[in-house]
Design a protein around this motif. Sequence first.
Motif, short mmCIF file in Angstrom:
data_model
loop_
_atom_site.label_atom_id
_atom_site.label_comp_id
_atom_site.label_asym_id
_atom_site.label_seq_id
_atom_site.Cartn_x
_atom_site.Cartn_y
_atom_site.Cartn_z
N THR A 1 70.94 22.02 0.32
CA THR A 1 69.95 20.92 -0.02
C THR A 1 69.23 20.65 1.10
OG1 THR A 1 71.80 20.15 -1.35
CG2 THR A 1 69.75 18.59 -1.17
N VAL A 2 67.95 20.08 0.78
CA VAL A 2 66.89 19.75 1.82
C VAL A 2 66.09 18.44 1.29
CG1 VAL A 2 66.53 21.81 3.08
CG2 VAL A 2 64.99 20.92 1.07
N TYR A 3 65.77 17.50 2.33
CA TYR A 3 65.33 16.25 1.73
C TYR A 3 64.16 15.96 2.56
CZ TYR A 3 65.13 11.18 2.49
OH TYR A 3 64.66 10.04 2.72
N MET A 4 63.59 15.39 1.93
CA MET A 4 62.10 14.64 2.50
C MET A 4 61.69 13.34 2.08
SD MET A 4 58.53 16.85 2.03
CE MET A 4 59.21 18.24 2.15
N LEU A 5 61.08 12.48 2.73
CA LEU A 5 60.78 11.21 2.40
C LEU A 5 59.33 11.18 2.00
CD1 LEU A 5 61.78 8.27 2.79
CD2 LEU A 5 60.94 8.33 4.87
N THR A 6 59.02 10.44 0.77
CA THR A 6 57.50 10.44 0.33
C THR A 6 56.73 9.76 1.05
OG1 THR A 6 58.06 8.33 -0.74
CG2 THR A 6 58.48 10.43 -2.09
N GLY A 7 55.43 9.76 0.72
CA GLY A 7 54.40 8.86 1.53
C GLY A 7 53.51 9.46 2.71
N PHE A 8 53.91 10.77 2.93
CA PHE A 8 53.09 11.17 4.06
C PHE A 8 51.87 12.31 3.69
CE2 PHE A 8 56.54 8.89 5.84
CZ PHE A 8 55.88 8.61 7.25
N ASN A 9 51.40 12.62 4.71
CA ASN A 9 50.24 13.76 4.37
C ASN A 9 49.23 13.45 3.13
OD1 ASN A 9 48.58 16.03 5.09
ND2 ASN A 9 49.93 17.44 4.11
N THR A 10 48.68 12.39 3.47
CA THR A 10 47.76 11.78 2.39
C THR A 10 46.36 12.56 2.61
OG1 THR A 10 46.59 10.26 3.83
CG2 THR A 10 48.48 9.47 2.51
N LEU A 11 45.80 13.08 1.45
CA LEU A 11 44.42 13.53 1.33
C LEU A 11 43.39 12.71 1.73
CD1 LEU A 11 45.24 14.93 -2.36
CD2 LEU A 11 45.34 16.32 -0.34
N SER A 12 43.71 11.45 1.58
CA SER A 12 42.78 10.18 1.95
C SER A 12 42.86 10.30 3.38
CB SER A 12 42.94 8.97 1.45
OG SER A 12 42.44 7.88 1.98
N THR A 13 41.63 10.53 4.16
CA THR A 13 41.56 10.19 5.74
C THR A 13 41.36 8.74 5.87
OG1 THR A 13 39.08 10.36 5.45
CG2 THR A 13 40.21 12.52 5.65
N ARG A 14 41.30 7.89 4.97
CA ARG A 14 41.23 6.60 5.26
C ARG A 14 42.54 6.00 5.25
NH1 ARG A 14 35.61 3.85 3.17
NH2 ARG A 14 34.28 5.78 3.70
N GLN A 15 43.74 6.85 5.23
CA GLN A 15 44.67 6.23 5.86
C GLN A 15 45.34 7.03 6.74
OE1 GLN A 15 47.22 6.17 1.77
NE2 GLN A 15 46.45 3.92 2.25
N HIS A 16 44.98 6.58 7.95
CA HIS A 16 44.93 7.38 9.22
C HIS A 16 45.95 7.99 9.80
CE1 HIS A 16 44.71 3.76 11.47
NE2 HIS A 16 45.35 4.53 12.64
N LEU A 17 46.99 6.81 9.41
CA LEU A 17 48.23 7.24 10.00
C LEU A 17 49.28 8.19 9.27
CD1 LEU A 17 49.33 3.54 10.85
CD2 LEU A 17 48.67 5.16 12.57
N ALA A 18 48.71 8.17 8.02
CA ALA A 18 49.52 9.25 7.32
C ALA A 18 48.80 10.47 6.89
CB ALA A 18 49.80 8.66 5.83
N HIS A 19 47.42 10.72 7.25
CA HIS A 19 46.75 11.61 6.69
C HIS A 19 47.11 12.88 7.92
CE1 HIS A 19 43.27 14.28 5.48
NE2 HIS A 19 42.73 14.13 6.86
N ASN A 20 47.13 13.95 7.48
CA ASN A 20 47.47 15.21 8.30
C ASN A 20 48.65 14.77 9.16
OD1 ASN A 20 45.73 17.11 8.16
ND2 ASN A 20 44.25 16.40 9.33
N ASN A 21 49.74 14.12 8.50
CA ASN A 21 51.00 13.67 9.34
C ASN A 21 52.19 14.07 8.57
OD1 ASN A 21 52.88 12.43 10.42
ND2 ASN A 21 52.14 10.40 10.44
N GLY A 22 52.90 14.96 8.65
CA GLY A 22 54.03 15.31 7.81
C GLY A 22 53.58 15.77 6.41
N ALA A 23 54.40 15.81 5.56
CA ALA A 23 54.29 16.70 4.26
C ALA A 23 54.27 15.76 3.19
CB ALA A 23 55.49 17.73 4.18
#
Lengths: 731, 235, 246
Positions: free
Chosen positions: A678-700
């Motif tokens: 099993t593998v696990y990851m958290l939701t809420g990362f790598n947004t398409l929106s660049t106007r969420q700069h902390l999550a955009h291009n960050n993680g999966a």
Amino acid sequence: MSDSKQKYSRRDFFKASGLIAAGAVGGPTVLGGLRKAEAAAPEVAPMESHFSACDMCFNKCGLIARSENGVVTKLDPNPKFLKSRGMLCARGNAGINQVYDPDRLKYPLLRVGERGEGKWKRISWDEALDLAASKMEEVRKKYLPCGHLFSAGTDLQSQFVGRFAEVYGSFNVTSHESLCLVSNNRAFLDTFGEVPHPDVLNSKYIIMAGANRFEALVTPDSMDLMTTMRENGCKLVTLDPRYTKTAALSDEWYPIKPGTDMVFMLALAHVIVGEKLYDAQWIEEKTYGIEQLAEHVKQYTPEFAAEECGIPAKAIARIAREIAAAAPAAMIYPGRRSSDYEDSTQIRRAFAIVNGLLGNWDRPGGLLAARAVGLKGVQYDAPWYDDNHYDRVDADKVPMMFEHEGSFLLTRDAVLADDPYEVRGWLVYKTNPMGTAPNRKKTIEMMNKMDFVTVVDIAMSDTAWYADLVLPSQSYLERADPCSGLQGSSACACVIKRDPVIDPLYESRACFDVMKGLAERMDLGEFFDFTIPEYREKQLAGLPKAEEVLDRDGVYYNPSKVYGIYEGKVYKTLSKKVELYNQRYEQMGIDPLPVYTPPTKVPANQFRLVIGRNALVTQSSTANNELLHEFVPTNTLWLNPQAAQKLNIADGDVVQVSSSVGTQELKAEVTDKIRTDTVYMLTGFNTLSTRQHLAHNNGASIADILEGDIDAITGNAALHTTFVTVTRKVA
Amino acid sequence: MPNQMYKRHDRSDIFIHWFNAACWILLLLTGVGLIQHSAIDPFGSGYPEALRAMVGGGGNLLTIHEGIGLLWILGFVFYLIVNFKGAKFFLSEVFPVSPERDVPWLFKKMALMTIGPKVLKDPTLPDQGYYNMGQKVFAQASVVGGIVIAVTGIIMWLSDRSLGAEAVGIVSWSIFLHFIGVGLVFAGLLVHIYMAAISPEERPGFMSMFTGVVPGDYAKHHHRLWWEKIKTENK
Amino acid sequence: MAQQLAMVIDATKCIDCKGCVAACKVANNVPEGQWRNWIKQDEGTPTPGVLPTAKTRFQPGACMHCENPTCVDACPTGATYKDKETGAVIINDALCIGCGNCIPACPYNARFRNAVKRKADKCNYCPERRAHGLLPACVDTCPTKARVFGDINDPESEAGRLFRKNKAKLVQVAAKTDTKPNMYYIGDPGLQDWAGEAVIPASMIAMKESAPFIKGIVGLSGLGVLAMLSRQLFVSSDENKENDDA
């Protein structure tokens, strides 16, 4: 606090601390630049306090917002708020960062580039509302009222989106819940006739499966669980493929094979029924179908279950005996998010059935019935449109969908297929299917199908990023909200409301005002011809003291019977009893008792991807929260060391995670806190929106990888059926 | 022949001397109040406590000390602009030391002043120039010490204004050097104050710090080499 | 008896939700990447089945407002001091210049140099909140009420009550330097060997060590002056005569 406001003026402060005198000593003009004095008491700044209710997740914990000069400086728990046990979690504290997020939407934006390209033009509210209203009129004319879809998240103003959809004439409203908890609700509803509130506080034995209560905070259950363990010696047994914090704090933890919870529960039933460990009289009086159940569970011996779920047969039998001995103050915890498998409703039915056997319904330490708090619904007569489709676009695909929740995934398929009809308009309020629904590519396709999409939100979510028109909504601290009734297990049944703590920032408007503005432009103004206080007055019509108490305490309690509500009452099921055996399912051709089907075997060199919660993240809604980002700077892929070694992956390596629908890259976290398969990851990362700069291009983004199967009974998303390959990214 | 007066100090020299003296006394009084540690503070914790209470807290005392310190440094900058030549002259007189004349002078003088002439085989003192060796020693200590104190003071002043966490070592050592510098200069200062202001034989020198001039016989007796030099120059 | 403000923490109630850490950060404007409090984690080994007693533990902590605060000893100015009235270890921001001496002097790593204020920073039990009658932010916000704050010398206070009731089994985190911390754990707080040694910076030691010498030199100088003065006052006339005679 004598009322909802508490003000300290500077003068009072000086009076109180004697600083005027102290200041005179050190205050000749030469020392003009010096501090007044250094008293034992620190400088007391003026502080205002306002009651509100948190909006950082669905719990709505009562809070007191402290503000100075119109700026919120701290959010504190409301000690009188029993449902949350007077607490405010990290996310609650981080609410300030949501309100003052520099990336927040500030004014209406109209898309000028391609969808998702991120080119926007600032327009005025009048322009925006005129445009949205005319587009919605167009859609209604061309595709009939049901040709417009409405989606709203968990919010006290979402009801106005529902009201708007209804007066507009569309049946197509989807909520966030079909991506979350409806399978569980269905299962318990179809067993007990209603969705229960677990009385964790008074329970002596709890089996936690498909839930992670110490990380996915639910009030008051999370706090009560710790209290009952620490103070009542309650035993906690956790089944989870991950060694979560809940697992770590349990008395027993079993890394159960994902997808086999049902067989574990059926084996418990096997032992309890086989050894007659239940309260025979209670079962006889209150339940329907013990004979059928007894016959059905014969096959599910602990040995059989052990083979399937990986938990030793002896442990299963022992746990069954222990929990039966603790009954009725014992429970299989009902859990919350239940979007797991294609038979999720049946899995949760197995949970409910064991609870039925424990005879814990309506009793201390068991499952409690809902208590009415006395809020009145605000009635209106929605217009009827003869020229319209007959039903929801996602109707009749699954046997037991909740009409008012819908199924987002079935709706999406219907929109993409234009079957049974075309849907070309979409209005979204404070929910983010682009960021949270499985198979993001399909959601993008769905977006592309639309003539016009309006998103009302506080932040530029991924859904907003693909919309035509983005309208800035107010945060929970800037607006007045309708009253809402909440039940906190045995703690309370209460009413809350919200009033503005600060002036709205930028050009943000409340969802209600947006709906009202649209309605007025579409000749539907009469359905929004009121203010929030007027609306609340109607809601509180049966509770004469409530408004005053709400202003004084921030919460209103309407005490009523907690236990034994069902004495002399019938259950809201076909048999009018607790249905161990479900008669309606039988009539509909659904298994009336849950039949265990082994989960699809994890293919060689692949892993089952599971999702889960964390006390510092609320899916995509906290993606850009600066404070929470410090705690959870990115998401990682949990990978067992044995599996990692085979794949030559070291902790911290960047890996590619691929399913049949998408590939994402993120760092591997090699940990023995997860099963090898099993593998696990958290939701809420790598947004398409660049106007969420902390999550955009960050993680999966998990939405990009999950495949999007559905629960066969409710149409709820099945989020644990995706298999992925994991490879180390070659630099 | 009347006792001719010789010019010894410029007006700016007189100003900077007394300006410095005032600053030092105030800086010393406030600075000692800023030390509060049982192993360090010179007079126990009573003094800093009393002083801090008087000005409304340690923070205020620090602000006052910093203010005077900055004023002191600005005063010197001002002096250097106005009388750079004087400063250069001062340094050129203070730092060169003659081993055969100055060193014996210092030891003999110390013995004469404290015990008396009987301990010495030959109590006559070697001739001295513009400054005698005692003055030179204190002046040297003051110049070096003053620079150390000023630089470390500025570092400390900047510490919580613009220096980052990586500078804490420098700041902390600055505190130490500031403390050592002041301690040593203060030790010299006690002698300087006695010699200049209390001891009768230097009375004309003391007066010259107000008038700028000294009488000829004083110059002849105390600064013979200088007296000879200016006498020839004056001719 | 004077107060001793302290925390009595039931570590076994901690669920590591980080509520206290977030609340502190907001209440005290702690800059990004810096923290006044923490939850330490004793990982344990994930062992399926009946979990061993030495399982995962969470240990909420912060400045322990020690009885023997080594940080106070490292401060030359008394900018950080143990408040006589409350027993709390306080930093006087106005007097602190951010020399950093106190930071390694804390064996619990509770201190840091605030990147914005450029001064020493640490838990101060939220005096601004207490002035408004509120609890410290971390205590107020804690979901399971694992953190209890108050005057342990006051038997009426919740903290005092817990302190007395559990006196025999209270655990403190033992540092290599015994500072007598005022943070008491009820129940097993897990890791107890993480705290280090109080390190007084060499510059501070040099200052402490050199202080007697400096005092000595000033003293000698003073003695010299006294000798000269007494000679001037009592001896000079005779000897001058002698000199004149010669």
